[in-house]
Enzyme design. Structure first.
Site, PDB file in Angstrom:
ATOM      1  N   GLY A  46       1.132  -0.779   0.567  1.00 25.08           N
ATOM      2  CA  GLY A  46      -0.158   0.157  -0.138  1.00 25.08           C
ATOM      3  C   GLY A  46       0.938   1.159  -0.173  1.00 25.08           C
ATOM      4  O   GLY A  46       1.867   1.275   0.660  1.00 25.08           O
ATOM      5  N   GLN A  51       2.649  10.460   1.154  1.00 24.59           N
ATOM      6  CA  GLN A  51       3.883   9.403   1.509  1.00 24.59           C
ATOM      7  C   GLN A  51       5.190  10.284   0.116  1.00 24.59           C
ATOM      8  O   GLN A  51       6.381   9.834   0.562  1.00 24.59           O
ATOM      9  CB  GLN A  51       3.918   7.855   1.549  1.00 24.59           C
ATOM     10  CG  GLN A  51       3.161   7.840   2.252  1.00 24.59           C
ATOM     11  CD  GLN A  51       3.205   6.207   2.567  1.00 24.59           C
ATOM     12  OE1 GLN A  51       2.174   5.745   2.386  1.00 24.59           O
ATOM     13  NE2 GLN A  51       4.322   5.567   3.375  1.00 24.59           N
ATOM     14  N   CYS A  91       5.716  -0.175   6.889  1.00 26.83           N
ATOM     15  CA  CYS A  91       4.754   1.093   6.513  1.00 26.83           C
ATOM     16  C   CYS A  91       6.432   1.416   5.245  1.00 26.83           C
ATOM     17  O   CYS A  91       7.350   2.020   5.949  1.00 26.83           O
ATOM     18  CB  CYS A  91       4.977   2.206   6.839  1.00 26.83           C
ATOM     19  SG  CYS A  91       3.901   3.536   6.324  1.00 26.83           S
ATOM     20  N   LEU A  92       6.261   1.585   3.876  1.00 28.43           N
ATOM     21  CA  LEU A  92       7.600   2.491   3.736  1.00 28.43           C
ATOM     22  C   LEU A  92       8.353   3.279   3.768  1.00 28.43           C
ATOM     23  O   LEU A  92       9.445   3.815   3.372  1.00 28.43           O
ATOM     24  CB  LEU A  92       6.792   2.481   2.052  1.00 28.43           C
ATOM     25  CG  LEU A  92       6.155   1.384   1.047  1.00 28.43           C
ATOM     26  CD1 LEU A  92       5.601   1.250   0.006  1.00 28.43           C
ATOM     27  CD2 LEU A  92       7.991   0.000   0.762  1.00 28.43           C
ATOM     28  N   HIS A 133      -4.902   1.675   6.989  1.00 28.22           N
ATOM     29  CA  HIS A 133      -3.459   2.647   6.760  1.00 28.22           C
ATOM     30  C   HIS A 133      -3.130   3.575   6.318  1.00 28.22           C
ATOM     31  O   HIS A 133      -2.504   4.447   6.528  1.00 28.22           O
ATOM     32  CB  HIS A 133      -2.418   0.902   6.674  1.00 28.22           C
ATOM     33  CG  HIS A 133      -0.968   1.210   7.023  1.00 28.22           C
ATOM     34  ND1 HIS A 133       0.231   0.952   8.140  1.00 28.22           N
ATOM     35  CD2 HIS A 133      -0.623   2.235   6.266  1.00 28.22           C
ATOM     36  CE1 HIS A 133       1.418   1.958   7.923  1.00 28.22           C
ATOM     37  NE2 HIS A 133       0.634   2.435   7.046  1.00 28.22           N
ATOM     38  N   GLU A 134      -3.549   3.411   4.589  1.00 22.79           N
ATOM     39  CA  GLU A 134      -3.168   3.924   3.748  1.00 22.79           C
ATOM     40  C   GLU A 134      -4.189   5.387   4.186  1.00 22.79           C
ATOM     41  O   GLU A 134      -3.531   6.379   3.769  1.00 22.79           O
ATOM     42  CB  GLU A 134      -3.137   3.503   2.771  1.00 22.79           C
ATOM     43  CG  GLU A 134      -2.604   2.655   2.299  1.00 22.79           C
ATOM     44  CD  GLU A 134      -1.288   2.207   2.128  1.00 22.79           C
ATOM     45  OE1 GLU A 134      -0.862   3.548   2.365  1.00 22.79           O
ATOM     46  OE2 GLU A 134       0.177   1.830   2.606  1.00 22.79           O
ATOM     47  N   HIS A 137      -3.040   7.736   6.430  1.00 26.50           N
ATOM     48  CA  HIS A 137      -1.857   9.066   5.928  1.00 26.50           C
ATOM     49  C   HIS A 137      -2.406  10.272   5.409  1.00 26.50           C
ATOM     50  O   HIS A 137      -1.928  11.414   5.663  1.00 26.50           O
ATOM     51  CB  HIS A 137      -1.166   8.226   4.908  1.00 26.50           C
ATOM     52  CG  HIS A 137      -0.614   7.114   5.474  1.00 26.50           C
ATOM     53  ND1 HIS A 137       1.188   7.546   6.157  1.00 26.50           N
ATOM     54  CD2 HIS A 137      -0.037   5.454   5.828  1.00 26.50           C
ATOM     55  CE1 HIS A 137       2.282   6.804   6.108  1.00 26.50           C
ATOM     56  NE2 HIS A 137       1.671   5.441   5.774  1.00 26.50           N
TER      57      HIS A 137
HETATM   58  C1  QAP Z   1       0.924  -0.506   5.055  1.00 27.22           C
HETATM   59  O1  QAP Z   1       3.137  -0.884   4.209  1.00 27.22           O
HETATM   60  C2  QAP Z   1       0.888  -1.566   5.596  1.00 27.22           C
HETATM   61  O2  QAP Z   1       9.326  -2.153   6.565  1.00 27.22           O
HETATM   62  C3  QAP Z   1       1.890  -0.775   3.788  1.00 27.22           C
HETATM   63  O3  QAP Z   1      11.747  -2.728   4.329  1.00 27.22           O
HETATM   64  C4  QAP Z   1       2.178  -3.367   6.001  1.00 27.22           C
HETATM   65  O4  QAP Z   1       3.465  -1.929   2.451  1.00 27.22           O
HETATM   66  C5  QAP Z   1      -0.208  -2.592   5.678  1.00 27.22           C
HETATM   67  C6  QAP Z   1       7.789  -2.336   3.901  1.00 27.22           C
HETATM   68  C7  QAP Z   1       1.702  -3.945   6.255  1.00 27.22           C
HETATM   69  C8  QAP Z   1      -0.826  -3.829   6.351  1.00 27.22           C
HETATM   70  C9  QAP Z   1       0.473  -4.983   6.848  1.00 27.22           C
HETATM   71  C10 QAP Z   1       8.240  -1.876   5.218  1.00 27.22           C
HETATM   72  C11 QAP Z   1       8.704  -2.862   2.585  1.00 27.22           C
HETATM   73  C12 QAP Z   1       6.117  -2.563   3.181  1.00 27.22           C
HETATM   74  C13 QAP Z   1       9.587  -1.961   5.116  1.00 27.22           C
HETATM   75  C14 QAP Z   1       4.201  -1.884   2.711  1.00 27.22           C
HETATM   76  C15 QAP Z   1      10.448  -2.652   4.399  1.00 27.22           C
HETATM   77  C16 QAP Z   1      10.025  -2.830   3.127  1.00 27.22           C
HETATM   78  C17 QAP Z   1       5.167  -1.486   3.485  1.00 27.22           C
HETATM   79 CO    CO Z   2       2.443   3.388   5.579  1.00 30.09          CO
END
Ligand code: QAP
Ligand code: CO
Length: 166
Positions: A46, A51, A91-92, A133-134, A137
């Site tokens: 997401g 962001q 979270c990215l 979550h998104e 933001h």
């Molecule tokens: C939100 O986040 C989310 O730390 C989106 O090193 C995440 O895509 C909602 C990511 C999980 C529900 C469950 C994070 C990639 C990606 C990092 C993401 C990383 C590489 C996060």
């Molecule tokens: Co995020």
């Protein structure tokens, strides 16, 4: 398509509130395409426009295993329906940190397509977590805001150190 740069916590622009999309022109579809490409390249599920430093009400997600189910939600509005779930979130914009957050399970999403067409659906589980979550933001909220202050401070300090080193 272009990879967009993702802001990293605690960048102040991650706290900006997004504005509604009112003009459904080519640039909205372009932004959605760029955000999907940026999300896939970063192995995310997401990403919100906030962001990538644009305070616009637009998010993209893809929670499928095969990475073949992109979703674009413009001006999303959520109704929390029922149930609670605990899920580990990342979270990215908070790279390298994962923590459990409590969210609603069943939600109804009302949104628009990149062409402005209104649509609505219900979802639960991981997709529901991801959309909540998104959408957070878009009002300047991050998953670390739900953590104990000491944990959030530790994450902030580590990310400040790694961005200073970069
Ligand atoms: C939100 O986040 C989310 O730390 C989106 O090193 C995440 O895509 C909602 C990511 C999980 C529900 C469950 C994070 C990639 C990606 C990092 C993401 C990383 C590489 C996060
Ligand atoms: Co995020």
């Amino acid at each position: 398509m272009t990879i967009r740069r993702i802001l990293v916590f605690p960048h102040p622009n991650l706290r900006r509130k997004a504005n509604p999309v009112t003009e459904f022109d080519r640039s909205v579809a372009q932004l959605a395409d760029d955000m999907l490409e940026t999300m896939y390249e970063s192995k995310g599920i997401g990403l919100s426009a906030v962001q990538v430093n644009l305070p616009l009400n637009l998010i993209v997600t893809d929670v499928s295993e095969e990475k073949n189910a992109p979703r674009v939600l413009v001006n999303p509005q959520l109704e929390l329906l029922s149930g609670l779930q605990h899920h580990e979130e990342g979270c990215l914009s908070v790279p390298g940190f994962w923590e459990v957050v409590e969210r609603a399970d069943n939600i109804r999403v009302n949104a628009q397509s990149v062409k402005g067409k209104h649509f609505s659906f219900e979802t639960s589980g991981l997709e529901s977590v991801c959309i909540q979550h998104e959408v957070d933001h878009l009002s300047g909220k991050l998953f670390v805001d739900y953590l104990p202050r000491i944990k959030m401070r530790r994450i902030r300090s580590k990310l400040l150190k790694s961005s200073a080193a970069a």
